[in-house]
Design a protein around this motif. Sequence first.
Motif, short mmCIF file in Angstrom:
data_model
loop_
_atom_site.label_atom_id
_atom_site.label_comp_id
_atom_site.label_asym_id
_atom_site.label_seq_id
_atom_site.Cartn_x
_atom_site.Cartn_y
_atom_site.Cartn_z
N ILE A 43 0.82 -1.33 -0.10
CA ILE A 43 0.03 0.04 0.05
C ILE A 43 0.81 1.32 -0.04
O ILE A 43 0.46 2.33 -0.90
CB ILE A 43 -1.14 0.17 1.21
N ASP A 44 1.87 1.26 0.67
CA ASP A 44 2.79 2.43 0.83
C ASP A 44 3.54 2.55 -0.57
O ASP A 44 4.00 3.85 -0.66
CB ASP A 44 3.95 2.19 2.12
N LYS A 45 3.51 1.56 -1.31
CA LYS A 45 4.37 1.61 -2.66
C LYS A 45 3.25 2.06 -3.79
O LYS A 45 3.67 2.23 -5.06
CB LYS A 45 5.01 0.25 -2.93
N GLY A 46 2.07 2.21 -3.37
CA GLY A 46 0.99 2.61 -4.25
C GLY A 46 -0.08 1.78 -4.76
O GLY A 46 -0.87 1.87 -5.69
N ILE A 47 0.16 0.37 -4.39
CA ILE A 47 -0.81 -0.73 -4.43
C ILE A 47 -2.03 -0.56 -3.87
O ILE A 47 -2.18 -0.39 -2.57
CB ILE A 47 -0.41 -1.96 -4.39
N ASN A 48 -3.28 -0.11 -4.19
CA ASN A 48 -4.54 0.19 -3.51
C ASN A 48 -5.53 -0.94 -3.83
O ASN A 48 -6.67 -1.17 -3.66
CB ASN A 48 -5.18 1.35 -4.08
N PHE A 49 -5.20 -2.15 -4.31
CA PHE A 49 -5.96 -3.66 -4.97
C PHE A 49 -5.41 -4.72 -4.28
O PHE A 49 -4.41 -5.11 -4.41
CB PHE A 49 -6.12 -3.52 -6.40
N ILE A 50 -6.37 -5.26 -3.45
CA ILE A 50 -6.16 -6.82 -2.99
C ILE A 50 -7.11 -7.41 -3.46
O ILE A 50 -8.30 -7.33 -3.14
CB ILE A 50 -6.11 -6.40 -1.38
N ASP A 51 -6.67 -8.80 -3.99
CA ASP A 51 -7.53 -10.02 -4.08
C ASP A 51 -7.34 -11.19 -2.93
O ASP A 51 -5.98 -11.38 -2.68
CB ASP A 51 -7.03 -10.55 -5.35
N THR A 52 -8.30 -11.54 -2.56
CA THR A 52 -8.22 -12.70 -1.57
C THR A 52 -9.62 -13.53 -1.88
O THR A 52 -10.36 -13.54 -2.93
CB THR A 52 -8.30 -11.93 0.01
N ALA A 53 -9.89 -14.29 -0.69
CA ALA A 53 -10.87 -15.50 -1.07
C ALA A 53 -11.20 -16.03 0.31
O ALA A 53 -10.20 -16.32 1.24
CB ALA A 53 -10.44 -16.52 -2.20
N GLN A 54 -12.31 -16.31 0.46
CA GLN A 54 -12.71 -17.32 1.56
C GLN A 54 -11.65 -18.42 2.11
O GLN A 54 -11.27 -18.65 3.06
CB GLN A 54 -14.15 -17.90 1.68
N LEU A 55 -11.50 -19.15 1.01
CA LEU A 55 -10.52 -20.46 0.94
C LEU A 55 -9.02 -20.00 1.39
O LEU A 55 -8.57 -20.69 2.10
CB LEU A 55 -10.42 -21.05 -0.41
N TYR A 56 -8.70 -18.79 1.09
CA TYR A 56 -7.16 -18.19 1.33
C TYR A 56 -6.72 -18.27 2.89
O TYR A 56 -5.73 -18.31 3.30
CB TYR A 56 -6.89 -17.34 0.79
N GLY A 57 -7.95 -17.99 3.59
CA GLY A 57 -7.47 -17.80 5.04
C GLY A 57 -6.80 -16.38 5.51
O GLY A 57 -6.14 -16.67 6.41
N THR A 58 -7.01 -15.27 4.71
CA THR A 58 -5.91 -14.26 4.66
C THR A 58 -6.80 -13.00 5.31
O THR A 58 -6.18 -11.99 5.23
CB THR A 58 -5.35 -13.98 3.61
N TYR A 59 -8.15 -13.22 5.67
CA TYR A 59 -9.04 -11.93 6.08
C TYR A 59 -8.05 -11.44 7.22
O TYR A 59 -8.07 -10.19 7.35
CB TYR A 59 -10.36 -12.31 6.23
N PRO A 60 -7.61 -12.11 8.31
CA PRO A 60 -6.95 -11.46 9.40
C PRO A 60 -5.80 -10.81 8.94
O PRO A 60 -5.36 -9.71 9.61
CB PRO A 60 -6.55 -12.75 10.22
#
Length: 316
Positions: A43-60
């Motif tokens: 985000i600090d480098k300018g990326i404002n887009f995140i892709d995730t999924a329920q399966l990935y377990g990366t919500y936390p």
Amino acid sequence: MKYNVLGKTGFKVSNICFGALTIGPLQRNMSKEDGGSIIIEAIDKGINFIDTAQLYGTYPHIKEALKACKRENIIIITKSYAYSKETAKESLEEALREMNTDYVDGFLLHEQESEHTIRGHYEALEYFVKMKEKGYIRSVGISTHNIAGVKAATKINEIDVIHPIVNKSGIGIHDGSIDDMIDAIKEAKNKNIGIYAMKPLGGGNLIHSYDEAMDFVLSLDVLDSIAIGMQSKEEVMANVLKFEGYDIPKDLKMKLSSKKRELQIATWCTGCKACSLKCGHKAIEIINNKAVVDKEKCVLCGYCSKYCKDFCIKII
């Protein structure tokens, strides 16, 4: 950082999307703090887009990162295998709760293959559309490894976003070539559907030809953004430099190339033997109906991945 409009969603997204799969339990299994710090670096480098999924377990991990920025400045798209109103409701509530957010910017039906699988999940799609009307979801769509999936989604008026697999070798495309996939994407793009690609490095199997692989996807004007998994701040820096058209410093390249990697076989492998029969180093055998890698023999060439119809093989 270059930003594009993600089709009819109107979202202004960075042309590089942070793929959250790799920091989670399915791959590097980072703590939420460590994974969150890498997202913050992006985000600090300018990326404002995140892709995730329920399966990935990366919500936390994403929740941790959101503590350090304004939620409205970040576009988050997630996915689930929901097929009914009930499972769609559960997946949406989990996403909102686990990321501590009032809305998600997109909810996709995960890994749709064709009009038949979309029809089988249509009740979930209808629920997501209703939640879009209420403001809990800002766009709906599908992710797919199939050309037929792209073509089917293009015909559905409610679809705002398609997340297809795109890489120079066509690794992971189930039903045709990379040229066929690009042709299908062009049809979707003509209908103003937002397109963000996945697997530009073929699940890590094209890491040895990084520049060539990335130059290929970056040359495609039909892609609004490209999701790529990143597991360290150094990888974030290297990818941002590449996407912005700069040379990656030699010392950074050397550090990344020296990173210890391994061939990973996904849990859904059915032991079809296609990879073991094509491995010239005899590094893969089938044990209990699943491919098993001999790390002493494996040279991480990635050639075996071309023959896996279920995209089970990745280099992490």
